[in-house]
Design a protein around this motif. Structure first.
Motif, PDB file in Angstrom:
ATOM      1  N   ASP A  55       0.797   5.631   1.999  1.00 45.62           N
ATOM      2  CA  ASP A  55       0.207   6.511   1.854  1.00 45.62           C
ATOM      3  C   ASP A  55      -0.074   6.557   0.232  1.00 45.62           C
ATOM      4  OD1 ASP A  55       2.868   7.072   1.423  1.00 45.62           O
ATOM      5  OD2 ASP A  55       2.224   9.237   1.946  1.00 45.62           O
ATOM      6  N   GLN A  56       0.183   5.664  -0.615  1.00 44.85           N
ATOM      7  CA  GLN A  56       1.256   5.799  -1.772  1.00 44.85           C
ATOM      8  C   GLN A  56       1.118   4.038  -1.768  1.00 44.85           C
ATOM      9  OE1 GLN A  56       4.155   7.555  -4.344  1.00 44.85           O
ATOM     10  NE2 GLN A  56       3.888   9.456  -2.407  1.00 44.85           N
ATOM     11  N   ALA A  57       0.338   3.602  -3.284  1.00 44.87           N
ATOM     12  CA  ALA A  57       0.569   2.337  -3.863  1.00 44.87           C
ATOM     13  C   ALA A  57       1.764   1.717  -4.281  1.00 44.87           C
ATOM     14  CB  ALA A  57      -0.982   1.702  -4.774  1.00 44.87           C
ATOM     15  N   GLU A  58       1.901   3.048  -4.425  1.00 42.41           N
ATOM     16  CA  GLU A  58       3.823   2.626  -5.281  1.00 42.41           C
ATOM     17  C   GLU A  58       4.864   3.790  -5.154  1.00 42.41           C
ATOM     18  OE1 GLU A  58       2.579  -0.014  -9.381  1.00 42.41           O
ATOM     19  OE2 GLU A  58       3.157   1.802  -9.780  1.00 42.41           O
ATOM     20  N   TYR A  59       5.359   3.460  -4.882  1.00 39.45           N
ATOM     21  CA  TYR A  59       6.418   4.839  -5.028  1.00 39.45           C
ATOM     22  C   TYR A  59       7.166   4.570  -6.224  1.00 39.45           C
ATOM     23  CZ  TYR A  59       4.363   5.141   0.035  1.00 39.45           C
ATOM     24  OH  TYR A  59       3.935   4.952   1.363  1.00 39.45           O
ATOM     25  N   HIS A  60       7.793   5.335  -6.765  1.00 38.93           N
ATOM     26  CA  HIS A  60       8.512   5.647  -7.944  1.00 38.93           C
ATOM     27  C   HIS A  60      10.494   6.373  -7.737  1.00 38.93           C
ATOM     28  CE1 HIS A  60       6.281   4.145 -10.493  1.00 38.93           C
ATOM     29  NE2 HIS A  60       4.806   3.856 -10.147  1.00 38.93           N
ATOM     30  N   VAL A  61      11.260   5.066  -7.608  1.00 42.57           N
ATOM     31  CA  VAL A  61      12.890   5.966  -7.740  1.00 42.57           C
ATOM     32  C   VAL A  61      13.119   5.465  -8.716  1.00 42.57           C
ATOM     33  CG1 VAL A  61      12.743   5.500  -4.743  1.00 42.57           C
ATOM     34  CG2 VAL A  61      13.319   3.645  -5.898  1.00 42.57           C
ATOM     35  N   LYS A  62      14.442   6.223  -8.677  1.00 48.57           N
ATOM     36  CA  LYS A  62      15.511   5.784  -9.776  1.00 48.57           C
ATOM     37  C   LYS A  62      16.902   4.923 -10.004  1.00 48.57           C
ATOM     38  CE  LYS A  62      14.268  10.551 -11.130  1.00 48.57           C
ATOM     39  NZ  LYS A  62      14.935  12.014 -10.723  1.00 48.57           N
ATOM     40  N   ALA A  63      16.903   3.942 -10.010  1.00 52.52           N
ATOM     41  CA  ALA A  63      18.356   3.658  -9.879  1.00 52.52           C
ATOM     42  C   ALA A  63      19.539   4.304 -10.293  1.00 52.52           C
ATOM     43  CB  ALA A  63      18.242   2.012 -10.729  1.00 52.52           C
ATOM     44  N   GLY A  64      20.300   3.399  -9.177  1.00 53.82           N
ATOM     45  CA  GLY A  64      21.480   4.682  -8.598  1.00 53.82           C
ATOM     46  C   GLY A  64      21.480   5.905  -8.319  1.00 53.82           C
ATOM     47  N   THR A  65      20.747   6.721  -7.853  1.00 55.64           N
ATOM     48  CA  THR A  65      20.398   7.688  -7.313  1.00 55.64           C
ATOM     49  C   THR A  65      20.598   7.044  -5.477  1.00 55.64           C
ATOM     50  OG1 THR A  65      18.907   8.524  -9.009  1.00 55.64           O
ATOM     51  CG2 THR A  65      18.363  10.212  -7.149  1.00 55.64           C
ATOM     52  N   MET A 116       4.005  -5.256  14.438  1.00 55.55           N
ATOM     53  CA  MET A 116       2.228  -6.009  14.388  1.00 55.55           C
ATOM     54  C   MET A 116       1.090  -4.746  15.078  1.00 55.55           C
ATOM     55  SD  MET A 116       1.004  -8.312  13.972  1.00 55.55           S
ATOM     56  CE  MET A 116       1.548 -10.221  13.860  1.00 55.55           C
ATOM     57  N   CYS A 117       0.419  -4.313  14.161  1.00 58.24           N
ATOM     58  CA  CYS A 117      -0.207  -3.063  14.314  1.00 58.24           C
ATOM     59  C   CYS A 117      -1.578  -3.271  14.498  1.00 58.24           C
ATOM     60  CB  CYS A 117      -0.437  -1.686  12.949  1.00 58.24           C
ATOM     61  SG  CYS A 117      -0.310  -2.589  11.221  1.00 58.24           S
ATOM     62  N   GLY A 118      -1.982  -4.205  13.933  1.00 54.53           N
ATOM     63  CA  GLY A 118      -3.721  -4.687  13.705  1.00 54.53           C
ATOM     64  C   GLY A 118      -3.980  -6.228  13.301  1.00 54.53           C
ATOM     65  N   GLN A 119      -5.489  -5.776  12.999  1.00 56.69           N
ATOM     66  CA  GLN A 119      -5.955  -6.848  11.598  1.00 56.69           C
ATOM     67  C   GLN A 119      -5.383  -6.976  10.972  1.00 56.69           C
ATOM     68  OE1 GLN A 119      -9.840  -6.994  12.965  1.00 56.69           O
ATOM     69  NE2 GLN A 119      -9.903  -8.670  14.624  1.00 56.69           N
ATOM     70  N   GLY A 120      -5.342  -5.744  10.731  1.00 60.90           N
ATOM     71  CA  GLY A 120      -5.063  -5.549   8.603  1.00 60.90           C
ATOM     72  C   GLY A 120      -3.494  -4.903   8.931  1.00 60.90           C
ATOM     73  N   HIS A 121      -2.828  -5.950   9.829  1.00 65.61           N
ATOM     74  CA  HIS A 121      -1.169  -6.169   9.239  1.00 65.61           C
ATOM     75  C   HIS A 121      -0.640  -6.306   8.202  1.00 65.61           C
ATOM     76  CE1 HIS A 121       3.089  -5.722  10.837  1.00 65.61           C
ATOM     77  NE2 HIS A 121       2.921  -6.964  10.749  1.00 65.61           N
ATOM     78  N   SER A 122      -1.607  -8.000   7.789  1.00 68.31           N
ATOM     79  CA  SER A 122      -0.716  -8.756   7.066  1.00 68.31           C
ATOM     80  C   SER A 122      -0.976  -8.127   5.587  1.00 68.31           C
ATOM     81  CB  SER A 122      -1.727 -10.361   7.471  1.00 68.31           C
ATOM     82  OG  SER A 122      -2.584 -10.260   7.045  1.00 68.31           O
ATOM     83  N   THR A 123      -1.628  -7.015   5.465  1.00 65.66           N
ATOM     84  CA  THR A 123      -2.110  -6.734   4.122  1.00 65.66           C
ATOM     85  C   THR A 123      -1.761  -5.172   4.128  1.00 65.66           C
ATOM     86  OG1 THR A 123      -4.113  -5.932   5.163  1.00 65.66           O
ATOM     87  CG2 THR A 123      -4.490  -8.046   4.057  1.00 65.66           C
ATOM     88  N   MET A 124      -0.949  -5.103   5.007  1.00 62.87           N
ATOM     89  CA  MET A 124      -0.234  -3.497   4.478  1.00 62.87           C
ATOM     90  C   MET A 124       0.424  -3.829   4.213  1.00 62.87           C
ATOM     91  SD  MET A 124       0.385  -0.562   8.206  1.00 62.87           S
ATOM     92  CE  MET A 124       0.998   1.511   7.602  1.00 62.87           C
ATOM     93  N   LYS A 125       1.082  -3.782   2.493  1.00 61.87           N
ATOM     94  CA  LYS A 125       2.246  -3.710   1.792  1.00 61.87           C
ATOM     95  C   LYS A 125       2.056  -2.475   0.439  1.00 61.87           C
ATOM     96  CE  LYS A 125       2.453  -8.238   2.128  1.00 61.87           C
ATOM     97  NZ  LYS A 125       2.227 -10.065   2.505  1.00 61.87           N
ATOM     98  N   SER A 126       2.948  -2.362   0.806  1.00 65.69           N
ATOM     99  CA  SER A 126       2.838  -1.001  -0.999  1.00 65.69           C
ATOM    100  C   SER A 126       4.277  -2.198  -1.948  1.00 65.69           C
ATOM    101  CB  SER A 126       3.457  -0.128  -1.003  1.00 65.69           C
ATOM    102  OG  SER A 126       3.240   1.519  -1.516  1.00 65.69           O
ATOM    103  N   THR A 127       4.434  -0.543  -2.275  1.00 68.13           N
ATOM    104  CA  THR A 127       5.266  -1.133  -3.226  1.00 68.13           C
ATOM    105  C   THR A 127       6.669   0.048  -3.813  1.00 68.13           C
ATOM    106  OG1 THR A 127       4.118  -0.967  -5.507  1.00 68.13           O
ATOM    107  CG2 THR A 127       4.340  -3.437  -4.714  1.00 68.13           C
ATOM    108  N   ILE A 128       7.221  -0.522  -4.082  1.00 68.71           N
ATOM    109  CA  ILE A 128       8.279   0.609  -4.779  1.00 68.71           C
ATOM    110  C   ILE A 128       8.899  -0.192  -6.365  1.00 68.71           C
ATOM    111  CG2 ILE A 128      10.818   1.061  -4.092  1.00 68.71           C
ATOM    112  CD1 ILE A 128      10.807   0.853  -1.974  1.00 68.71           C
ATOM    113  N   VAL A 129       8.573   0.835  -7.588  1.00 72.95           N
ATOM    114  CA  VAL A 129       9.431   0.927  -8.223  1.00 72.95           C
ATOM    115  C   VAL A 129      10.693   1.364  -8.676  1.00 72.95           C
ATOM    116  CG1 VAL A 129       8.470   0.521 -10.981  1.00 72.95           C
ATOM    117  CG2 VAL A 129       6.773   0.293  -8.879  1.00 72.95           C
ATOM    118  N   VAL A 130      11.161   0.348  -9.852  1.00 74.45           N
ATOM    119  CA  VAL A 130      12.505   0.697  -9.399  1.00 74.45           C
ATOM    120  C   VAL A 130      13.345   1.196 -11.123  1.00 74.45           C
ATOM    121  CG1 VAL A 130      15.528   0.647  -9.324  1.00 74.45           C
ATOM    122  CG2 VAL A 130      13.787  -0.202  -7.474  1.00 74.45           C
ATOM    123  N   GLU A 131      13.013   2.432 -11.359  1.00 75.29           N
ATOM    124  CA  GLU A 131      13.051   2.762 -12.634  1.00 75.29           C
ATOM    125  C   GLU A 131      14.016   3.119 -13.441  1.00 75.29           C
ATOM    126  OE1 GLU A 131      10.680   5.572 -12.893  1.00 75.29           O
ATOM    127  OE2 GLU A 131       9.095   4.990 -12.413  1.00 75.29           O
TER     128      GLU A 131
END
Length: 131
Positions: A55-65, A116-131
């Motif tokens: 649902d999000q391209a990037e998830y933002h989290v705080k280090a140490g939390t 393995m959810c289907g043909q788009g499985h290999s591109t199903m990625k997002s990132t977590i940015v640790v702030e």
């Protein structure tokens, strides 16, 4: 001749409505933050089948939390893996507690589908940015 039918139906409908109001009201929805420990934050990750995305391209989290990570599917069978954290979430195990260490501050961690959810499985990625 049948003048009594309409008033009788009206009384029955009113009694049924009172019964429904008194007995079958749905429970008040719980806040998603309910059940979090003090100082803990919620990180919601939702997988969608539309375009094989999170649902999000990037998830933002705080280090140490400390985070309670909750995973859910909107449609389909998906999983969420955070290799750097050693976490793998799915419908069978949708929650985990994790604290992103201070050493990860400024890093970007990959989040990917683990099922393995289907043909788009290999591109199903997002990132977590640790702030």
């Amino acid at each position: 001749m049948f003048k009594w039918i309409m008033p009788a139906l009206l009384v029955v409908a009113c009694l049924f409505a009172v019964y429904l109001l008194a007995n079958d009201l749905p429970a008040k929805p719980e806040s998603e933050d309910a059940g979090l420990a003090e100082g803990q934050e919620l990180l919601k990750i939702t997988a969608t089948s539309a375009g094989y995305k999170f649902d999000q391209a990037e998830y933002h989290v705080k280090a140490g939390t400390n985070y309670k990570i909750k995973f859910s599917n909107k449609l389909g069978v998906h999983g969420a893996g955070i290799e750097a954290a050693g976490l793998e979430l799915s419908a069978d195990k949708p929650e985990a507690d994790y604290t992103f260490p201070e050493s990860d501050k400024g890093k970007t961690i990959e989040l990917h589908c683990t099922i393995m959810c289907g043909q788009g499985h290999s591109t199903m990625k997002s990132t977590i940015v640790v702030e």
